[in-house]
Design an enzyme around this catalytic site. Sequence first.
Site, PDB file in Angstrom:
ATOM      1  N   GLU A 125      -0.630 -10.133 -12.903  1.00  0.00           N
ATOM      2  CA  GLU A 125      -1.812 -11.117 -13.363  1.00  0.00           C
ATOM      3  C   GLU A 125      -2.099  -9.862 -14.508  1.00  0.00           C
ATOM      4  OE1 GLU A 125      -4.708 -10.854  -9.642  1.00  0.00           O
ATOM      5  OE2 GLU A 125      -2.972  -9.756  -8.383  1.00  0.00           O
ATOM      6  N   GLY A 145       1.741   9.317 -27.174  1.00  0.00           N
ATOM      7  CA  GLY A 145       0.548  10.673 -27.175  1.00  0.00           C
ATOM      8  C   GLY A 145      -0.384  10.769 -26.422  1.00  0.00           C
ATOM      9  N   ASN A 195      -9.572  11.787 -14.127  1.00  0.00           N
ATOM     10  CA  ASN A 195     -10.714  12.500 -13.398  1.00  0.00           C
ATOM     11  C   ASN A 195     -11.701  12.142 -14.165  1.00  0.00           C
ATOM     12  OD1 ASN A 195     -12.489  14.969 -12.747  1.00  0.00           O
ATOM     13  ND2 ASN A 195     -10.529  16.033 -12.563  1.00  0.00           N
TER      14      ASN A 195
END
Length: 344
Positions: free
Chosen positions: A221, A287, A319
């Site tokens: 998708e 990176g 996070n």
Amino acid sequence: MSTTLFSIAFGVGTQNRQGNWLEVFYAQPLLNPAAELVAKAAEKLGYQGGNQAIAFTTAQAADLAEALKGVDSAQAALLTRLAESHNPLVATFLAEDGAPSSTPEAYLKLHLLSHRLVKPHGLSLAGIFPLLPNVAWTSQGAVDLGELAERQLEARLKGELLEVFSVDKFPKMTDYVVPAGVRIADSARVRLGAYIGEGTTVMHEGFVNFNAGTEGPGMIEGRVSAGVFVGKGSDLGGGCSTMGTLSGGGNIIISVGEGCLIGANAGIGIPLGDRNTVEAGLYITAGTKVNLLDEGNALVKVVKARELAGQADLLFRRNSLTGAVECKTHKSAIELNEALHAHN
């Protein structure tokens, strides 16, 4: 002359009014064809060796069909049909897998990929772009852009509409081959030269470029960019992206291992190992700084994402409190450090 060839195919195509090839359709391309077939074709069509595209007539097609009846019945039947053609015919001989040097050669290589005879990165495609003319793909087939306006007028005067579906170097794969066992919701989003493995579903927003594809089964998708190959059992969520060699990936070959999930609107610029998951909305480039966590959520070290390329059983996430990119693994800190040092 050697009768050992890398590939051979007999096709029917479209030329512009100057006699330049716009596209070629090969119904039954062959990889490593039988020596007797090559010898008969060389004799009837005047092939002298090397990589060569040879135009031939309907009479020659009928003659070659007769010669191949006891050699290859499928190719003989194809040539019998080609002998009825009102469009130009071409036989393309590839003695070796070298860089293509003509439009018929380029189209043969794209066909070999979409017929699943060769997987992505299995062919030399160096210099292919100048050999693929940018044409209008229309309801009447390929049309030279310099001839389009006149063709549109001619159609209108006959009370017809010449509909232009796209202007591109690559046609839709499904206008040339529909591989067995696949679902493609919007055929315009899969280019000729894509390798679509059995069991693959490409949904409406999915896209598969040339020299890229899927092992299958899998759900696409998102975007499978040029050069990217997706392993079996992997799903690419809606709007996600894989960075190909044509879109900033440099010389790194981006791939997706088996059993992976790339979430909606996520993306990768590194190769993924087996059973990797990338959280929705997270784009990882080579990176990207990643906080590497072990199975107990302890921070092992901060690494660049490229150091995790190809490793199995990883979960990439962001996070929600700090915004830091994290990678969780099922390994302990000691096992993980050993694995990282082994890839240094």
